[in-house]
Design an enzyme around this catalytic site. Structure first.
Site, PDB file in Angstrom:
ATOM      1  N   LYS A 182      -7.906  -6.774  -1.983  1.00 18.09           N
ATOM      2  CA  LYS A 182      -7.154  -7.067  -3.206  1.00 18.09           C
ATOM      3  C   LYS A 182      -5.856  -6.254  -3.213  1.00 18.09           C
ATOM      4  O   LYS A 182      -5.686  -5.348  -2.389  1.00 18.09           O
ATOM      5  CB  LYS A 182      -8.004  -6.736  -4.431  1.00 18.09           C
ATOM      6  CG  LYS A 182      -8.418  -5.280  -4.518  1.00 18.09           C
ATOM      7  CD  LYS A 182      -9.361  -5.034  -5.680  1.00 18.09           C
ATOM      8  CE  LYS A 182      -9.737  -3.575  -5.755  1.00 18.09           C
ATOM      9  NZ  LYS A 182     -10.327  -3.208  -7.020  1.00 18.09           N
ATOM     10  N   TYR A 190      18.322  16.748  -8.474  1.00 19.24           N
ATOM     11  CA  TYR A 190      18.318  16.597  -9.936  1.00 19.24           C
ATOM     12  C   TYR A 190      17.611  17.763 -10.614  1.00 19.24           C
ATOM     13  O   TYR A 190      16.564  18.223 -10.155  1.00 19.24           O
ATOM     14  CB  TYR A 190      17.613  15.303 -10.341  1.00 19.24           C
ATOM     15  CG  TYR A 190      18.457  14.070 -10.119  1.00 19.24           C
ATOM     16  CD1 TYR A 190      19.635  13.861 -10.842  1.00 19.24           C
ATOM     17  CD2 TYR A 190      18.079  13.117  -9.191  1.00 19.24           C
ATOM     18  CE1 TYR A 190      20.411  12.735 -10.635  1.00 19.24           C
ATOM     19  CE2 TYR A 190      18.847  11.975  -8.978  1.00 19.24           C
ATOM     20  CZ  TYR A 190      20.008  11.797  -9.708  1.00 19.24           C
ATOM     21  OH  TYR A 190      20.780  10.673  -9.499  1.00 19.24           O
TER      22      TYR A 190
HETATM   23  C1  PLP Z   1     -15.881  -4.179  -7.105  1.00 19.77           C
HETATM   24  C2  PLP Z   1     -15.282  -3.369  -6.021  1.00 19.77           C
HETATM   25  N1  PLP Z   1     -15.955  -3.198  -4.883  1.00 19.77           N
HETATM   26  C3  PLP Z   1     -15.459  -2.471  -3.863  1.00 19.77           C
HETATM   27  C4  PLP Z   1     -14.233  -1.832  -3.965  1.00 19.77           C
HETATM   28  C5  PLP Z   1     -13.725  -1.004  -2.820  1.00 19.77           C
HETATM   29  O1  PLP Z   1     -13.682   0.332  -3.170  1.00 19.77           O
HETATM   30  P1  PLP Z   1     -13.137   1.443  -2.154  1.00 19.77           P
HETATM   31  O2  PLP Z   1     -11.717   1.114  -1.918  1.00 19.77           O
HETATM   32  O3  PLP Z   1     -13.289   2.729  -2.881  1.00 19.77           O
HETATM   33  O4  PLP Z   1     -13.958   1.316  -0.927  1.00 19.77           O
HETATM   34  C6  PLP Z   1     -13.512  -1.975  -5.144  1.00 19.77           C
HETATM   35  C7  PLP Z   1     -12.230  -1.286  -5.295  1.00 19.77           C
HETATM   36  O5  PLP Z   1     -11.824  -0.802  -6.290  1.00 19.77           O
HETATM   37  C8  PLP Z   1     -14.039  -2.753  -6.199  1.00 19.77           C
HETATM   38  O6  PLP Z   1     -13.377  -2.915  -7.355  1.00 19.77           O
END
Ligand code: PLP
Length: 358
Positions: A35, A254
């Protein structure tokens, strides 16, 4: 010459990290979490480099559709499920799996017309208190889902808020609550994110859902990525555009709140918060110039940072500066800037050129 800010994406390192997931959870299917543009690394390129992932986890329809349109035929899971009743047509059309975490989504599911029923993941809130049904409602929701003609199959999942902390009892309580809640239903189970699959062996179950470890950052508190065998996938770099000699007491950047402790060489590198380098990174944040350890000094500007070149003999305009990645663990930069690697990766901006190496 174009602006020198670059994100080099090492796809071999990604595959190496994926193989560590396979070693840790040899009996589990792997849902690669890609994602948010694969945590800022590039959705389609990362997906292409993960042929052994059984499924992809994404956060929304746009990401899922981009994958389907790039030709991926694999299972794609919408981790937040439907956002409204209108989504159902596209979800069916693109053959996507949906997480169901709320009563409203159950209703939307029943309203849709589908050519083919959907595979659904029932999300159980075992302690994160963000998304999901309470463990007490699992049997009821499972039965309702199976009565909906638009539903083909039900899997069961939960998510861990604290699995990175092996001393925290919450994860053990969540695993127990999940097992109890799913004792009377049939269907595959998924509990573990990266920290869960590395740190909690009995959370591996039928499916693991690694994200951050694929990209080479440590998911476990107190453990470096290198100590876990992980390799950095993204190396963010730029080049020096000025090398200047400053006098003791000169104020840099800055606010002028960082002053040279002695006569010294200060470099200017072409990257800043406009590229996703964190504005709150303080003086002393590590980086590398021309292969030498060095550090940030003064405030981060939109397009530039200033660098202590005291330990970089013969530094010159054009020298490479690595902000994180090879030789500069992203977790150290994140800790220095009081953030997490996830945010650094996701924040890399569109001005940065991405180069992929196989
Ligand atoms: C439902 C879900 N599963 C798995 C993951 C993967 O997590 P990580 O990146 O900590 O392995 C996420 C990430 O936020 C998630 O929202």
């Amino acid at each position: 010459m174009s602006r020198p800010a670059r994100a080099r994406i090492n796809l071999q390192a990604l595959q190496h990290n994926f193989s560590l997931v396979q070693q840790a959870a040899p009996d589990s299917h792997i849902m690669a979490i890609i994602k948010a543009n694969a945590y800022g690394h590039g959705l389609v390129r990362i997906a292409q480099a993960l042929p052994a992932a059984t499924a992809f986890g994404v956060s929304c329809l746009d990401e899922a559709i981009a994958l389907r349109e790039a030709g991926f035929d694999r299972r794609i899971v919408l981790l937040e499920g439907l956002f409204g009743p209108d989504d159902i047509g596209l979800i069916g059309g693109y053959r996507l799996d949906v997480v169901v975490h709320h009563d409203s989504q159950l209703q939307w599911l029943t309203q849709g017309q589908l050519l083919r029923p959907l595979d659904v993941w029932l999300k159980i809130d075992t302690g994160m208190h963000r998304l999901g049904f309470t463990p007490q409602r699992v049997n009821e929701i499972s039965t309702r889902l199976q009565q909906i003609p638009q539903v083909a199959s039900v899997r069961y999942m939960t998510h861990f808020p604290c699995a990175d902390d092996l001393a925290n009892p919450v994860t053990r309580e969540q695993i127990n609550a999940f097992n109890l809640a799913t004792a009377a239903v049939t269907g595959e189970h998924s509990l573990a994110n990266s920290a869960g699959l590395l740190g909690w062996p009995d959370a591996r179950a039928d499916w693991v859902r690694p994200g951050i470890m694929l990209y080479g950052s440590s998911p476990l508190g107190g453990r470096t990525a290198a100590s876990l065998g992980l390799q950095p996938v993204m190396t963010l770099s730029t080049r020096l555009i000025a090398v200047n000699t400053r006098k003791q007491g000169d104020a840099i950047g800055y606010g002028g709140d960082w002053r040279c402790p002695s006569d010294m060489s200060v470099g200017v590198a072409a990257i800043g918060y406009g590229d996703g380098y964190p504005r709150h990174a303080p003086s002393g944040t590590p980086l590398r110039v021309n292969g030498h350890a060095a550090s940030l000094v003064g405030r981060v500007s939109m397009d530039m940072i200033t660098v202590d070149l005291g330990d970089v003999p013969d530094a010159q305009v054009g020298d490479e500066v690595i902000l994180w990645g090879e030789g500069v663990p992203v977790d150290e930069v994140a800790a220095s800037a009081t953030t997490i690697s996830y945010e650094l990766f996701c924040g890399v901006g569109s001005r940065v050129r991405f180069d992929y190496s196989a």
